[in-house]
Enzyme design. Structure first.
Site, PDB file in Angstrom:
ATOM      1  N   TYR C 152       0.462  -1.472  -0.377  1.00 16.93           N
ATOM      2  CA  TYR C 152      -0.028  -0.187  -0.241  1.00 16.93           C
ATOM      3  C   TYR C 152       0.777   1.124  -0.164  1.00 16.93           C
ATOM      4  CZ  TYR C 152      -4.465   2.499   1.314  1.00 16.93           C
ATOM      5  OH  TYR C 152      -5.425   3.378   0.685  1.00 16.93           O
ATOM      6  N   HIS C 205      -5.797   5.053  -4.751  1.00 13.22           N
ATOM      7  CA  HIS C 205      -5.625   5.112  -3.297  1.00 13.22           C
ATOM      8  C   HIS C 205      -5.312   6.041  -2.277  1.00 13.22           C
ATOM      9  CE1 HIS C 205      -4.178   0.549  -2.748  1.00 13.22           C
ATOM     10  NE2 HIS C 205      -5.463   0.411  -2.470  1.00 13.22           N
TER      11      HIS C 205
END
Lengths: 395, 395, 395, 395
Positions: C152, C205
């Protein structure tokens, strides 16, 4: 607590600075700055006029005093007045923070980062010289570095006006062609030599018209700039729209802006990514809090102008503000002559990429008034350009 | 200083209130409130989850803590989360102001007015009763007075649903026709009886569709309202544009808003004149400072919702904020049951048209935790309406 | 038939899920789900409060009950309430379909395709690892594959905050530069290694600001993405417009959206190509039918969020819905731990690129309440990021 | 011909005026004016700084000199600099016209009308007093007459701030309600008493917010105003759009404007009908020619501010300009104290509704420098207003 006196100090410890000191009946005082290239006497006159309204007032009522100063002037805007207002407002924040024994950033919301990311200037006469200079800056701890090829005007400078103004320095001649051709090549060279990691920015100094600026902003896309500064004059609303619709290069702008009605539409239309107007120039920290609250809603960040025409006190105001807000971006960083540091002891310091204020209450910086008097104001002139045919150039 | 504990208190001294207390290792603590009609357990659960992030932190870094709470939740928005965030943020400001021994408004820019202009509610079953009630309010010191003809729904109420939900109170039936016909007549009567001077406002309670609301806003122009509240649901972007383009009646809206991305366009398009979202509902004083900085640029002013569903601590936060900002408008004012004043000693007071906070550092108000425990949470339901044909009404 | 009871079940068979069961006097019942990362107790509290209105009602009147629930809450929006409403609404559809002995998709218009096209996640620490992982997914039957370089934050992660929050995991540091430089290179490598046929997508994201996102969306054009997900925060109206005007890369967005007034303008302005908000999050199948009716008018398609934070019951609701509508796009597909499949027997299955529901009436899935009790709720925290200077990162 | 000296003269023959005199080696000289309420010392400092660039130059090259002055200052805008630039530019045009022995209007395109239509101020404490005063103005030859009820702020003034700034005159309190209620009634009375023929205008003095201003502009439609002046602050872009879409009342605005980037959008969007910025304030006749060339394309006309804060020399520049352009509208007309006429002999005259310049070359007006010295600068303060609650009023 009541304000008893406002002192305006114009001093030239290497460069002209306009300083202000607000004194109270309880001994605590605040310092501010309202320096403005080539307009110092006008700002000083404006501070002296405006400060009448402050005498006898409670210095803690900053918002009310700001509104009184802002509304009573009749004109509300312009760089001279906004800078004078900025000087007084910064001094009021310094005073209040000192009275409460906290750094100014505590009154602005508290510390929101460990330091203020700074960028510095690099350049050289050849691509290889620029590469070396960037590497020197990296070694000095900078993560964001502005690169320029040659002096002011870069490869657009063709020489000097053969028919100069009497008694004035010869005027340089600028043509956009050479500058436009060179700049993408410079960045291609830099990226090949330096890799993709280092963050690079570049200042156009408003030298281009809108279509040329859009051409350049698009041509620079492959090199992913940290920002492209002042691609056109900020007055050119349609030009800025043209650049935006033509490119995805980040745009920084605003070192000569001052009025909220000019700044706000640039933010809400997202014509810029970084606003360079420092708190001092827009009416102080009170106005900066409001303007950058708008900017936060649109992810527009600070990239405060911080060349030597802005002195150590205004720099401290910028650094405290940047420490406290969410949408901080980057801060232009310069050092000053020793004399300036002596006249204004307690300046911010830079270390490992980040600036921080001098510890201590308020801004952490002071004015040595006796020393300031030893450096009297000196008239200075800024450069202008002509085109090859002799017409005055845009900026 | 470090945060050591966050206590969430749900209490019902006449009405349900969600309170919060942030404690530190140095003894100083802050109080906040996150009350929310019919969603109290959800807010309390959210505060308890979010407050994990605060333990061990320096409570002075309000901006940084706000961003941590805001970003870590993944969802960032919604009334439950924004209210929970508001409760914690208000407590942080109370704590910091207490630690610096100043009222909260000093940290927000200082006092900018001698008090907070308030409006109150009046009404009656007939025009003459309303006139008398307005006069009673004027004698009580109010300069701005909301007028309603009849109960909730006014002359639009036709009776009750013959087929109610089992175990629930009968649902009222609303049709817009009677309400639309009556309201301009009511104002004509009031202006004839009361003159032009008294400032009158009116709440539509979102009962109208866009075209009906535009019809009413235009029909009320001759009576120069202080504001017309909630003419449509705030979700109706096009409806709000329709009202604005049809009329010059001042519009107040926002008591059920919470997200910046919804509020900001209403301001920048100037679809409203007054924003009713109180600091508690939008994420606290930190967010209110930013949102109302945007609002100042567009001359949109505060008219904070302040009915009894918002308790004395949130009221104090609204009053401190209103004292400090430039674009204050008016504050909805209610008093609370004695029990609420005992659970939260040090509430704001109203005198001669203006509200002011209890003197003393911070918000000037506290929580009696032992007493709060004596008033446990009680489930409550809000009313809904059906149309004459049995369909659910809009709001 | 009358509703007699509504049970709210919070369980953690690997991950926290909020489940709901609506029971009737005729024995038939419906199951729903309202899971929400880090807000589970708040959603559960909201379901419990709202479900009061359902007792004694005819469960077949789904539209009327939806309006009662929607209007009576006073707040109408926000992810907590919309998710609670979604859980109840899904259970009502399940109940009605079971009572009629048909799958839910039959009530939504009937089956419109043989299965639901799914995409899966792939990635790796190097370009070659990613290539291998994509090939593995292709072999597993996936025709659309999301690719990410690293964890991430990808190559934007610089390490961890040297000054973490006490008692919390260290916060990762993100800077956009490395991520921006890497991503187009990754896609260039993938297209060279894998050819043009495989459909690839990528999730930003929300890590980028608007101009950087526009830069990336333009830079990725040559690689023809299936979609670029969450290039900015969905709150950034102007940022989304900037991305759209700068690029022709398909945009997917909406996993954290919930309110119709936020979603509808994204569709009508065509700022997105895929809406990722699953039925559960927007208020259930009743609301999804309406929102995707608008979307069909503008050729905006479904790309429902379907990571593990959304459990098997909400997944089944998404799959039934996708089977029945015209403007289906793609469905994010994950599998769950065995425990979750045991607590919720009858989950959807994936085969040869397509998902399908478990045959049988209703959603085809059930809740084992006794087993659910063996997995009590566990507090969890989501990650946040800081920038290199210590400021909190955007998302 | 070469410029040898620039003299800046600040004098107060009844009111402060900033005057300038440009001298040449051939004896011919030009006079200009840069007066600016409460900013006189700042303007004088700016003129002194800027005039360095003129020494040794050929005064006939007005466009080139204007560009040098404009570009070299770095700031280009703001009322202080624009006024200083205006003073110098007006003096250059006077000088050149004198050297060619023609009036200034001959160089601007020649005389295009027999005189300049003027409006004057009238008012009174009652409607009947206003009627009488209008009739007195009509008898004096005025065809366009501004009407105000009461003093500055009119019926909006409620008294004086009970808590004035120490050592300053008490601040008046303004509330919009009384002013809004009164103004349409005043016009109704005036039209009934005076008929429809006389041209009436009214100055709001920026006292209203956007919605109130829109309300008033619409309410005044039946009385067909010549123009409504300064209904809001000129910074309020959205407010001006709101007024325009709400009403068909002619709008005049601009007495505090100065920057082209602010003025041009008001014209091209047709948010105004009359631009009140006088040539002196926008950078002189050189800039006025360009700005009003744009205005002609959109039928925006002149209504130059001409109160006593603008002296006889700037008035003469306005009159010459108005004589020569096509899109002349109306000119605000005042007379000055005898002392001002003596310090500046050769002022414009008014007769039978029209103003005309003093015959003779150049502007037709001169400066008596010895007499000017007898009236030294005197500090003055402009009024501000508070609202009833003590907050600072908008303007």
């Amino acid at each position: 607590m009541k304000i008893t006196e406002v002192r305006t100090i114009v001093t030239c410890p290497g460069r002209n600075y306009v300083l202000v000191k607000i004194l109270t009946d309880e001994g605590v005082y605040g310092v501010g700055e309202g320096s403005m290239n080539s307009s110092e006497p006008a700002v000083a006159a404006m501070i002296e006029h405006s400060s009448q309204w402050l005498i006898g007032q409670n210095p803690f009522n900053i918002e009310d005093l700001w509104q009184i100063l802002y509304r009573n002037t009749y004109w509300r805007g312009g760089p001279v007045f906004r800078t004078a207002l900025g000087a007084l407002d910064i001094a009021l924040w310094d005073l209040k923070a000192k009275a409460l024994n906290v750094p100014v950033y505590e009154l602005l919301g508290g510390r929101a980062r460990r330091g203020v990311l700074c960028y510095t200037h690099s350049g050289g006469g050849s691509y290889d010289e620029i590469v070396e200079d960037v590497q020197r800056c990296q070694e000095a701890g900078f993560r964001v570095i502005r690169v320029q090829h040659g002096g002011y005007g870069g490869p657009g400078i063709l020489g000097h006006d053969p028919n100069p103004i009497e008694g004035f320095p010869a005027i340089p001649i600028f043509e956009p062609g050479g500058y436009l051709s060179d700049t993408p090549k410079m960045f291609e060279h830099l990226r090949m030599a330096l890799g993709d990691e280092v963050e690079l920015c570049h200042d156009v100094h408003e030298q281009l018209g809108p279509t040329d600026a859009a051409w350049l902003a698009r041509a620079l896309e492959p090199f992913r700039l940290y920002f492209l500064e002042d691609p056109v004059m900020p007055e050119e609303w349609e030009g800025l729209r043209q650049i935006r619709s033509a490119s995805t290069t980040r745009i920084a702008l605003g070192e000569i802006l001052y009025n909220r009605e000019h700044i706000i539409p640039l933010i809400t239309e997202r014509l810029i990514d970084f606003l360079r107007t420092p708190p001092m120039r827009m009416g102080g920290l009170t106005e900066a809090r409001k303007i950058f609250s708008v900017a936060e809603m649109y992810d527009v960040r600070t990239a405060f102008h911080g060349a030597q025409d802005i002195g150590p006190i205004a720099q401290a105001a910028s650094v405290h503000f940047n420490l406290a807000i969410h949408n901080m971006g980057v801060q232009e960083w310069v050092t000053y002559p020793d004399a300036a540091y002596e006249v204004m002891p307690g300046a911010c310091t830079f270390s490992e990429g980040l600036a921080n204020p001098n510890p201590g209450p308020g801004l952490g910086i002071d004015i040595d008034e006796d020393l300031a008097k030893k450096y009297p104001f000196q008239t200075a002139r800024l450069p202008i350009f002509r085109r090859w045919d002799g017409g005055i150039h845009r900026h």
